[in-house]
Design a protein around this motif. Structure first.
Motif, mmCIF file in Angstrom:
data_model
loop_
_atom_site.group_PDB
_atom_site.id
_atom_site.type_symbol
_atom_site.label_atom_id
_atom_site.label_comp_id
_atom_site.label_asym_id
_atom_site.label_seq_id
_atom_site.Cartn_x
_atom_site.Cartn_y
_atom_site.Cartn_z
ATOM 1 N N TRP A 1 0.885 -1.269 -0.112
ATOM 2 C CA TRP A 1 -0.018 -0.266 -0.237
ATOM 3 C C TRP A 1 0.588 1.394 0.295
ATOM 4 O O TRP A 1 1.920 1.067 0.824
ATOM 5 C CB TRP A 1 -0.852 0.289 1.314
ATOM 6 C CG TRP A 1 -2.436 -0.887 1.334
ATOM 7 C CD1 TRP A 1 -2.190 -2.786 1.637
ATOM 8 C CD2 TRP A 1 -3.619 -0.635 0.832
ATOM 9 N NE1 TRP A 1 -3.352 -2.634 1.088
ATOM 10 C CE2 TRP A 1 -4.358 -2.004 0.253
ATOM 11 C CE3 TRP A 1 -3.793 0.539 -0.447
ATOM 12 C CZ2 TRP A 1 -5.510 -1.781 -0.102
ATOM 13 C CZ3 TRP A 1 -5.281 0.453 -0.841
ATOM 14 C CH2 TRP A 1 -5.883 -0.814 -0.699
ATOM 15 N N VAL A 2 0.678 2.083 -1.334
ATOM 16 C CA VAL A 2 1.316 3.746 -1.006
ATOM 17 C C VAL A 2 0.338 4.328 -0.587
ATOM 18 O O VAL A 2 -1.129 4.983 -1.500
ATOM 19 C CB VAL A 2 1.614 3.857 -1.946
ATOM 20 C CG1 VAL A 2 2.074 5.248 -2.481
ATOM 21 C CG2 VAL A 2 2.493 2.943 -2.956
ATOM 22 N N VAL A 3 0.415 5.088 0.370
ATOM 23 C CA VAL A 3 -0.466 6.213 1.459
ATOM 24 C C VAL A 3 -0.067 6.943 1.397
ATOM 25 O O VAL A 3 1.160 7.668 1.848
ATOM 26 C CB VAL A 3 -0.675 5.568 2.916
ATOM 27 C CG1 VAL A 3 -1.469 6.301 3.493
ATOM 28 C CG2 VAL A 3 -0.981 3.754 2.769
ATOM 29 N N SER A 4 -0.313 7.982 0.845
ATOM 30 C CA SER A 4 0.416 9.403 1.223
ATOM 31 C C SER A 4 -1.346 10.589 1.227
ATOM 32 O O SER A 4 -1.992 10.324 1.445
ATOM 33 C CB SER A 4 0.527 9.942 0.163
ATOM 34 O OG SER A 4 -0.426 10.116 -1.420
ATOM 35 N N THR A 5 -1.353 12.209 1.357
ATOM 36 C CA THR A 5 -2.065 12.409 1.835
ATOM 37 C C THR A 5 -2.101 14.292 0.980
ATOM 38 O O THR A 5 -0.951 14.307 0.900
ATOM 39 C CB THR A 5 -2.332 12.996 3.196
ATOM 40 O OG1 THR A 5 -3.107 13.988 3.533
ATOM 41 C CG2 THR A 5 -0.813 13.566 3.956
ATOM 42 N N ARG B 1 5.809 12.837 -0.557
ATOM 43 C CA ARG B 1 6.237 12.448 0.799
ATOM 44 C C ARG B 1 4.516 11.037 1.243
ATOM 45 O O ARG B 1 4.071 11.609 0.259
ATOM 46 C CB ARG B 1 5.712 12.728 1.871
ATOM 47 C CG ARG B 1 7.605 13.897 1.970
ATOM 48 C CD ARG B 1 6.498 14.654 3.062
ATOM 49 N NE ARG B 1 5.544 15.513 2.782
ATOM 50 C CZ ARG B 1 4.288 16.876 3.675
ATOM 51 N NH1 ARG B 1 5.001 16.483 4.913
ATOM 52 N NH2 ARG B 1 3.738 16.878 3.330
ATOM 53 N N ALA B 2 5.109 10.170 1.226
ATOM 54 C CA ALA B 2 4.390 8.630 0.937
ATOM 55 C C ALA B 2 4.876 7.469 2.296
ATOM 56 O O ALA B 2 5.647 7.394 2.546
ATOM 57 C CB ALA B 2 3.798 8.094 0.097
ATOM 58 N N LEU B 3 3.662 6.629 2.910
ATOM 59 C CA LEU B 3 4.043 5.921 4.057
ATOM 60 C C LEU B 3 4.122 4.393 2.457
ATOM 61 O O LEU B 3 3.026 4.568 2.195
ATOM 62 C CB LEU B 3 3.059 5.638 5.072
ATOM 63 C CG LEU B 3 3.221 4.272 6.291
ATOM 64 C CD1 LEU B 3 4.526 4.246 6.359
ATOM 65 C CD2 LEU B 3 2.439 4.599 7.056
ATOM 66 N N VAL B 4 4.908 3.395 2.423
ATOM 67 C CA VAL B 4 4.793 2.663 1.733
ATOM 68 C C VAL B 4 4.467 1.474 2.949
ATOM 69 O O VAL B 4 5.432 0.945 4.084
ATOM 70 C CB VAL B 4 6.150 2.186 0.668
ATOM 71 C CG1 VAL B 4 5.425 0.323 0.158
ATOM 72 C CG2 VAL B 4 6.128 3.221 -0.031
ATOM 73 N N LEU B 5 3.653 0.348 2.434
ATOM 74 C CA LEU B 5 3.120 -0.577 3.822
ATOM 75 C C LEU B 5 3.649 -1.994 3.370
ATOM 76 O O LEU B 5 2.698 -2.322 2.497
ATOM 77 C CB LEU B 5 1.810 -0.731 4.309
ATOM 78 C CG LEU B 5 1.915 0.901 5.065
ATOM 79 C CD1 LEU B 5 0.179 0.767 5.614
ATOM 80 C CD2 LEU B 5 2.656 1.095 6.543
ATOM 81 N N PHE B 6 4.537 -3.108 2.979
ATOM 82 C CA PHE B 6 3.973 -4.624 2.922
ATOM 83 C C PHE B 6 3.017 -5.068 3.662
ATOM 84 O O PHE B 6 4.172 -5.309 5.062
ATOM 85 C CB PHE B 6 6.029 -4.885 2.819
ATOM 86 C CG PHE B 6 6.668 -4.533 1.620
ATOM 87 C CD1 PHE B 6 6.028 -4.905 -0.053
ATOM 88 C CD2 PHE B 6 6.716 -3.345 1.301
ATOM 89 C CE1 PHE B 6 6.701 -4.457 -1.107
ATOM 90 C CE2 PHE B 6 7.310 -2.466 0.073
ATOM 91 C CZ PHE B 6 7.303 -3.244 -0.883
#
Length: 151
Positions: free
Chosen positions: A27-31, A75-80
């Motif tokens: 999941w690539v999560v950004s705002t 800027r992002a958070l990557v979740l595996f």
């Protein structure tokens, strides 16, 4: 990757790499001004000389609204997320234990950068498809898209 200490942290960079390779959908999560955005993408790890992940590469469709948002602010958070499962107290001798969930996850705080040069796109898509199609009978290749490739 933010390093933390504790009994549940990965024991090595190799463990992290193994999870990313065996469970590549992240999941690539950004705002942005519209709020949170999240897209599941298969990502490939680029590994440095020390065996640590130095970069993650993926392909996001231009029509995805998160693509434009990440081009403005990368800027992002990557979740595996790897293997997971419920752990029942009935499996242990002490029935006062509470149930729990066993799981393996990795998170990366990243800055997304887009490289849309034709050579880089071709090389990346070739690598991604080769990795996903590996071992499949009658494996598919991007050249089979014909004129649709690159649109």
């Amino acid at each position: 990757m933010t390093a933390r200490t504790g009994m549940f942290e990965p024991k090595s960079a190799e463990q992290v790499l193994r999870l990313v390779h065996s469970h590549p959908l992240a999941w690539v999560v950004s705002t942005d001004a519209s709020g949170f955005r999240a897209t599941p993408l298969p990502l490939r790890a680029r590994v440095g000389a020390g065996g640590r992940i130095e970069a993650l590469e993926g392909h996001m469709g231009r029509s995805n609204p998160q693509c434009a948002a990440l081009q403005r602010d990368g800027r992002a958070l990557v979740l595996f997320s790897g293997p997971e499962g419920y752990i029942s107290p009935s499996w242990v001798s002490d029935r006062t234990w509470a149930p729990t969930w066993n799981y393996a996850v990795v998170q990366f705080v990243v800055t997304v950068a887009f490289d849309e040069t034709p050579e880089q796109l071709d090389a990346h898509l070739e690598d991604l498809v080769r990795a996903m199609e590996r071992g499949r009978p009658n494996a598919w290749h991007p050249s089979e898209m014909g004129a649709r490739y690159g649109t």
